[in-house]
Design a protein around this motif. Structure first.
Motif, PDB file in Angstrom:
ATOM      1  N   VAL A 137     -28.825 -44.448  68.012  1.00  0.00           N
ATOM      2  CA  VAL A 137     -30.128 -44.884  66.298  1.00  0.00           C
ATOM      3  C   VAL A 137     -31.683 -44.883  67.067  1.00  0.00           C
ATOM      4  CG1 VAL A 137     -30.626 -47.015  64.814  1.00  0.00           C
ATOM      5  CG2 VAL A 137     -27.781 -45.519  65.365  1.00  0.00           C
ATOM      6  N   ARG A 138     -31.043 -45.995  67.885  1.00  0.00           N
ATOM      7  CA  ARG A 138     -32.757 -46.609  68.589  1.00  0.00           C
ATOM      8  C   ARG A 138     -33.530 -45.265  69.271  1.00  0.00           C
ATOM      9  NH1 ARG A 138     -32.106 -50.777  65.895  1.00  0.00           N
ATOM     10  NH2 ARG A 138     -31.159 -52.873  66.576  1.00  0.00           N
ATOM     11  N   LYS A 139     -33.270 -44.366  70.096  1.00  0.00           N
ATOM     12  CA  LYS A 139     -33.695 -43.574  70.852  1.00  0.00           C
ATOM     13  C   LYS A 139     -34.283 -42.607  69.622  1.00  0.00           C
ATOM     14  CE  LYS A 139     -31.167 -39.225  71.792  1.00  0.00           C
ATOM     15  NZ  LYS A 139     -29.296 -39.270  71.683  1.00  0.00           N
ATOM     16  N   ARG A 165     -22.644 -50.076  72.045  1.00  0.00           N
ATOM     17  CA  ARG A 165     -23.855 -49.449  72.638  1.00  0.00           C
ATOM     18  C   ARG A 165     -23.808 -47.805  72.160  1.00  0.00           C
ATOM     19  NH1 ARG A 165     -22.590 -53.295  76.715  1.00  0.00           N
ATOM     20  NH2 ARG A 165     -23.746 -55.139  75.934  1.00  0.00           N
ATOM     21  N   ARG A 166     -22.983 -47.373  72.670  1.00  0.00           N
ATOM     22  CA  ARG A 166     -23.151 -45.671  72.927  1.00  0.00           C
ATOM     23  C   ARG A 166     -23.945 -45.690  71.273  1.00  0.00           C
ATOM     24  NH1 ARG A 166     -20.565 -41.148  74.882  1.00  0.00           N
ATOM     25  NH2 ARG A 166     -21.902 -39.365  74.138  1.00  0.00           N
ATOM     26  N   PHE A 167     -23.571 -45.890  70.624  1.00  0.00           N
ATOM     27  CA  PHE A 167     -24.004 -45.802  68.869  1.00  0.00           C
ATOM     28  C   PHE A 167     -25.639 -46.578  68.526  1.00  0.00           C
ATOM     29  CE2 PHE A 167     -19.961 -45.217  67.555  1.00  0.00           C
ATOM     30  CZ  PHE A 167     -19.378 -44.051  66.453  1.00  0.00           C
ATOM     31  N   LEU A 168     -25.711 -47.359  69.185  1.00  0.00           N
ATOM     32  CA  LEU A 168     -27.008 -48.506  69.119  1.00  0.00           C
ATOM     33  C   LEU A 168     -28.019 -47.300  69.756  1.00  0.00           C
ATOM     34  CD1 LEU A 168     -26.657 -51.835  69.544  1.00  0.00           C
ATOM     35  CD2 LEU A 168     -27.332 -50.971  67.891  1.00  0.00           C
ATOM     36  N   LYS A 183     -16.573 -36.023  67.169  1.00  0.00           N
ATOM     37  CA  LYS A 183     -17.235 -36.414  66.388  1.00  0.00           C
ATOM     38  C   LYS A 183     -18.398 -37.581  65.189  1.00  0.00           C
ATOM     39  CE  LYS A 183     -15.445 -36.566  60.822  1.00  0.00           C
ATOM     40  NZ  LYS A 183     -14.831 -35.674  60.656  1.00  0.00           N
ATOM     41  N   SER A 184     -17.896 -38.787  65.796  1.00  0.00           N
ATOM     42  CA  SER A 184     -18.743 -39.614  65.497  1.00  0.00           C
ATOM     43  C   SER A 184     -20.462 -39.713  66.352  1.00  0.00           C
ATOM     44  CB  SER A 184     -17.721 -41.202  65.241  1.00  0.00           C
ATOM     45  OG  SER A 184     -17.751 -42.436  64.291  1.00  0.00           O
ATOM     46  N   TYR A 185     -20.012 -39.863  67.268  1.00  0.00           N
ATOM     47  CA  TYR A 185     -20.943 -40.374  68.167  1.00  0.00           C
ATOM     48  C   TYR A 185     -22.078 -38.360  67.821  1.00  0.00           C
ATOM     49  CZ  TYR A 185     -18.596 -43.176  71.491  1.00  0.00           C
ATOM     50  OH  TYR A 185     -18.295 -45.197  72.302  1.00  0.00           O
ATOM     51  N   PRO A 186     -21.601 -37.487  68.022  1.00  0.00           N
ATOM     52  CA  PRO A 186     -22.237 -36.589  67.532  1.00  0.00           C
ATOM     53  C   PRO A 186     -22.889 -36.495  65.808  1.00  0.00           C
ATOM     54  CG  PRO A 186     -20.789 -35.707  68.431  1.00  0.00           C
ATOM     55  CD  PRO A 186     -20.105 -36.764  68.957  1.00  0.00           C
ATOM     56  N   GLN A 187     -22.607 -36.286  65.347  1.00  0.00           N
ATOM     57  CA  GLN A 187     -22.847 -37.331  63.784  1.00  0.00           C
ATOM     58  C   GLN A 187     -23.557 -37.959  63.320  1.00  0.00           C
ATOM     59  OE1 GLN A 187     -19.064 -37.167  60.742  1.00  0.00           O
ATOM     60  NE2 GLN A 187     -19.313 -35.041  60.628  1.00  0.00           N
ATOM     61  N   LEU A 188     -23.480 -38.928  63.974  1.00  0.00           N
ATOM     62  CA  LEU A 188     -24.414 -40.256  63.919  1.00  0.00           C
ATOM     63  C   LEU A 188     -26.079 -39.044  64.736  1.00  0.00           C
ATOM     64  CD1 LEU A 188     -25.811 -43.194  62.719  1.00  0.00           C
ATOM     65  CD2 LEU A 188     -24.759 -43.403  65.416  1.00  0.00           C
ATOM     66  N   GLU A 189     -25.602 -38.223  66.198  1.00  0.00           N
ATOM     67  CA  GLU A 189     -26.956 -37.737  66.405  1.00  0.00           C
ATOM     68  C   GLU A 189     -28.070 -37.437  65.039  1.00  0.00           C
ATOM     69  OE1 GLU A 189     -26.802 -38.228  69.803  1.00  0.00           O
ATOM     70  OE2 GLU A 189     -28.999 -38.193  69.936  1.00  0.00           O
ATOM     71  N   GLU A 190     -26.226 -36.359  64.832  1.00  0.00           N
ATOM     72  CA  GLU A 190     -27.093 -34.991  63.890  1.00  0.00           C
ATOM     73  C   GLU A 190     -27.826 -36.588  62.445  1.00  0.00           C
ATOM     74  OE1 GLU A 190     -24.146 -32.226  62.910  1.00  0.00           O
ATOM     75  OE2 GLU A 190     -23.412 -33.724  62.213  1.00  0.00           O
ATOM     76  N   LEU A 191     -27.602 -37.147  61.633  1.00  0.00           N
ATOM     77  CA  LEU A 191     -28.507 -38.093  60.468  1.00  0.00           C
ATOM     78  C   LEU A 191     -29.072 -38.204  61.021  1.00  0.00           C
ATOM     79  CD1 LEU A 191     -25.072 -40.349  59.223  1.00  0.00           C
ATOM     80  CD2 LEU A 191     -26.640 -38.456  57.952  1.00  0.00           C
ATOM     81  N   MET A 192     -29.175 -39.126  62.427  1.00  0.00           N
ATOM     82  CA  MET A 192     -30.730 -39.674  62.607  1.00  0.00           C
ATOM     83  C   MET A 192     -31.607 -38.559  63.413  1.00  0.00           C
ATOM     84  SD  MET A 192     -29.779 -42.901  62.695  1.00  0.00           S
ATOM     85  CE  MET A 192     -31.830 -43.502  63.305  1.00  0.00           C
ATOM     86  N   LYS A 193     -31.496 -37.384  63.575  1.00  0.00           N
ATOM     87  CA  LYS A 193     -32.444 -36.734  64.100  1.00  0.00           C
ATOM     88  C   LYS A 193     -32.889 -35.236  62.722  1.00  0.00           C
ATOM     89  CE  LYS A 193     -32.076 -34.849  68.964  1.00  0.00           C
ATOM     90  NZ  LYS A 193     -31.425 -35.975  69.460  1.00  0.00           N
ATOM     91  N   ASN A 194     -32.034 -34.616  61.814  1.00  0.00           N
ATOM     92  CA  ASN A 194     -32.147 -34.277  60.826  1.00  0.00           C
ATOM     93  C   ASN A 194     -32.331 -35.121  59.416  1.00  0.00           C
ATOM     94  OD1 ASN A 194     -31.400 -32.283  62.606  1.00  0.00           O
ATOM     95  ND2 ASN A 194     -28.893 -32.264  61.633  1.00  0.00           N
ATOM     96  N   TYR A 195     -32.647 -36.100  59.552  1.00  0.00           N
ATOM     97  CA  TYR A 195     -32.928 -36.924  57.876  1.00  0.00           C
ATOM     98  C   TYR A 195     -34.270 -38.858  59.005  1.00  0.00           C
ATOM     99  CZ  TYR A 195     -28.523 -34.451  56.743  1.00  0.00           C
ATOM    100  OH  TYR A 195     -27.831 -33.720  56.733  1.00  0.00           O
ATOM    101  N   LYS A 196     -34.390 -39.035  57.789  1.00  0.00           N
ATOM    102  CA  LYS A 196     -35.656 -39.865  58.290  1.00  0.00           C
ATOM    103  C   LYS A 196     -35.046 -41.210  57.511  1.00  0.00           C
ATOM    104  CE  LYS A 196     -40.069 -37.430  57.569  1.00  0.00           C
ATOM    105  NZ  LYS A 196     -40.093 -36.647  56.898  1.00  0.00           N
ATOM    106  N   ILE A 197     -33.775 -41.718  59.348  1.00  0.00           N
ATOM    107  CA  ILE A 197     -32.792 -43.340  58.143  1.00  0.00           C
ATOM    108  C   ILE A 197     -32.859 -44.176  58.617  1.00  0.00           C
ATOM    109  CG2 ILE A 197     -30.940 -43.668  58.640  1.00  0.00           C
ATOM    110  CD1 ILE A 197     -30.442 -41.241  57.512  1.00  0.00           C
TER     111      ILE A 197
END
Ligand code: H79
Length: 488
Positions: A265-267, A259-262, A228-242
C-alpha cells in the motif's frame, strides 16, 4: 494433524463472534462503555505518519458509504429456492456450502448487473452527504470485482458482465469529488483451500476434489497470500487511484504478513489510509505494538462508540441487518430515526460513520436504502454544520436527551436533542465557557427564540412545545470563549 490445523482454524473459532456487543441485563449502555474502556487504553496514540494522513480528509469527512456488491448480490440471500438463515447475504457461498465449481457455474456465470451506473451511484452518495466510498473489491468468496491477471475468477474475465466495476466506480467517485476506498478480504478467500475456513468440513464441502491428505496450515496460507492476495493488492494499488484500504477478518495473519501488505500500500500511495483489520481481532485489548499496522480503528461491525477515544475510529454500520443485499430469510432495515441517531452518536463520539448498503443484483441501488439515504440527506441539509469538521462531545458525559459536539474552533456547541423534553426544559451540564447566544440550526426555525440561563456550568434552555426535527433537533450554542474538551 490437529496441531497443524490449529494456527489456521483456531483464531477463527475464537474470534468469530465480533458482530455485536454483548448486552448486560441491567445496563447495556454502561456495559458497552466499560468494555470500550477496557479495549482501548487512554494512552494509545497514532504514529505521526498516521496523524498526517488522517488530517488530510478523513477526520473532517465524518460520513462514508460502504458497499457490499458481488456475485452473491443477485441471490439476495436465497439459493435454489432456500432462504438463508444467517444474517449476512454476502456469506451465501459458505452458508449453502456451494462448491467452488458450482459457484462459478451457477452464481458467477449469472452475475450480470446490467443497470449498474457508477455515475448514478456517485451522484446518490454525493447528494446523501457522503464524502468517501468503500466498496468490496473482493469479499470472502474470493471473486474480484476488478480486472485481475492473477486469476480469471474476476468480473471482467469470469462473468458475463465483463466490465471493471472498481475502475468505473473509482473514476465516477473522483469525478464527483468523493474519496475512493476498497475493501479487500486479505485472509478469507473461500476459492482457495489453503486460506482460513470456519472448519475442515467446510473446506471439503467447498473443495470436494481435494486430495485426501490435504491440510490447511501456515504454509498453505502463505502460499495463498503469495499467489493471490499480495499480487491482487499490488494490482489494485497500481491500476486504480485508491485513497483507503479496508482489510477485514484477519484470521491466521502474522505480523510479517501484515507488514508485507502495508508495504504494498505505502510504496504505491503513501497517502492511502489503512483500517485496523489487517491483523488481530478487534475484541482484544488494543496494544501499542499494533499501532504501526493501521491509520484508524475500525470498531466492531455495527458498533457505535459510547464516547471519544484517543484514537480515530470508524463505525461500519449498515442500513439493514445484512451487508450484502438480502430479500429472503430474516432481514430488518433500520428506521431513518435509528440511522440518524447512530450517525450522530458516532460523530459525537469522535468517529466516522461508514453506512453500508447492498446494491441489488441488477446493479441498482436498493430502494429501501435509497429512501433512508434521502432521509439522511434531508436532515443533513438543515444540520450538516453540526457534522462535518466537528470535534467530539466536550461535555463530561453523553446527555440522556441525545448527544453533543463541538465546532472545530471550539466556539460553537451543538446540542442534538433526540428526546424532546415534555415541559420544554432542557438542562445541559458541564458547559464551562460563557454562553453568548442560543438558536436552532434548521433554517426553518432560525428565527425561533430560545431563552436560556447559565448557572455556573449548568445551562438551562426553554424550548418550544414540540421538536423542530422529528429525529434530532440541533440547538446551536455560541460561546464567548473556545471550549477546551479533555483529550480522551
Ligand atoms: O463484510 C462484512 C461481513 O461479511 C464481514 N465483515 C463485515 C464488514 C464479516 N466476516 N466475518 N464476520 C463478519 C464475522 C462472522 C460472523 C459469523 Fe456468521 C457468525 C460467521 C458465522 C457466524 C453470520 C452468521 C455470518 C454467517 C453466519
Amino acid at each position: 494433524m490437529k496441531k497443524i490445523l490449529a494456527p489456521i482454524l483456531l483464531p477463527l473459532l475464537c474470534g468469530l463472534a465480533f458482530a455485536e456487543t454483548v448486552p448486560s441485563a441491567d445496563n447495556p449502555e454502561q456495559a458497552h462503555a466499560d468494555s470500550f474502556k477496557k479495549r482501548f487504553a487512554s494512552d494509545l496514540r497514532h504514529p505521526p505518519e498516521s496523524e498526517a494522513r488522517l488530517n488530510k480528509w478523513f477526520r473532517d469527512g465524518k460520513f462514508g458509504v460502504f458497499i457490499h456488491f458481488g456475485a452473491y448480490s443477485p441471490l439476495a440471500g436465497q439459493y435454489k429456492g432456500n432462504p438463508m438463515g444467517g444474517p449476512y447475504a454476502e456469506w451465501a457461498m459458505m452458508a449453502f456450502r456451494i462448491p467452488l465449481k458450482e459457484y462459478r457455474e451457477e452464481v458467477v456465470s449469472k452475475f450480470n448487473p446490467q443497470d449498474f451506473d457508477a455515475d448514478e451511484w456517485a451522484r446518490v452518495f454525493k447528494e446523501t452527504g457522503m464524502k468517501y466510498v468503500v466498496i468490496t473489491s473482493k469479499h470472502h468468496d474470493g471473486f474480484a470485482l476488478f480486472k485481475s491477471g492473477v486469476t480469471d475468477y474476476n468480473v471482467v474475465d469470469g462473468s458475463p458482465f465483463k466490465r471493471d466495476i472498481i475502475k468505473e466506480l473509482e473514476q465516477a467517485c473522483h469525478r464527483h469529488g468523493l474519496k475512493f476506498g476498497v475493501y479487500y478480504s486479505q485472509a478469507f478467500d473461500w476459492s482457495e483451500p489453503g486460506a482460513p475456513f470456519p472448519s475442515l468440513e467446510a473446506i471439503r464441502q467447498i473443495h470436494p476434489d481435494l486430495p485426501a491428505d490435504f491440510v490447511a496450515n501456515d504454509k498453505t496460507m502463505e502460499e495463498y497470500l503469495a499467489k493471490k492476495s499480495y499480487p491482487q493488492l499490488e494490482e489494485l494499488m497500481k491500476n486504480y487511484k485508491i485513497d483507503l484500504l479496508w482489510f477485514d477478518t484477519p484470521a491466521s495473519m502474522k505480523p510479517e504478513q501484515g507488514r508485507r501488505f502495508l508495504d504494498i500500500v505505502r510504496k504505491n500511495n503513501p497517502d492511502c489510509l489503512v483500517n485496523s483489520r489487517l491483523l488481530y481481532w478487534p475484541k482484544e485489548e488494543w496494544k501499542p505494538e499494533q499501532l504501526e499496522f493501521f491509520d484508524y480503528v475500525s470498531l466492531e461491525d455495527k458498533e457505535v462508540p459510547p464516547h471519544k477515544l484517543s484514537l480515530t475510529t470508524e463505525s461500519p454500520d449498515s442500513v439493514s441487518t445484512s451487508y450484502g443485499y438480502k430479500a429472503h430469510g430474516p432481514v430488518r432495515y433500520h428506521t431513518l430515526q435509528e440511522i440518524i441517531h447512530r450517525f450522530v452518536h458516532t460523530v459525537c463520539g469522535g468517529g466516522n460513520y461508514l453506512l453500508n448498503f447492498g446494491p441489488m443484483g441488477n446493479g441498482k441501488v436498493d430502494p429501501k436504502a435509497l429512501e433512508l439515504f434521502q432521509g439522511v440527506a434531508a436532515w443533513i441539509k438543515d444540520n450538516g454544520e453540526s457534522i462535518y469538521g466537528t470535534q467530539a462531545n466536550p461535555l463530561p458525559a453523553r446527555p440522556a436527551w441525545g448527544d453533543a459536539n463541538l465546532s472545530k474552533d471550539g466556539k460553537t456547541l451543538y446540542l442534538h436533542v433526540m428526546k424532546w423534553p415534555a415541559d420544554g426544559k432542557l438542562v445541559v451540564e458541564g458547559v464551562t465557557p460563557k454562553v453568548e447566544s442560543v438558536s436552532f440550526l434548521a433554517p426553518k426555525a432560525a428565527d425561533t427564540r430560545v431563552a436560556f440561563t447559565q448557572d455556573g456550568a449548568i445551562l438551562n434552555l426553554t424550548l418550544p412545545g414540540s421538536a423542530i426535527d422529528p429525529h434530532d433537533t440541533v440547538v446551536k450554542v455560541s460561546l464567548t470563549d473556545p471550549f477546551h474538551p479533555k483529550t480522551t
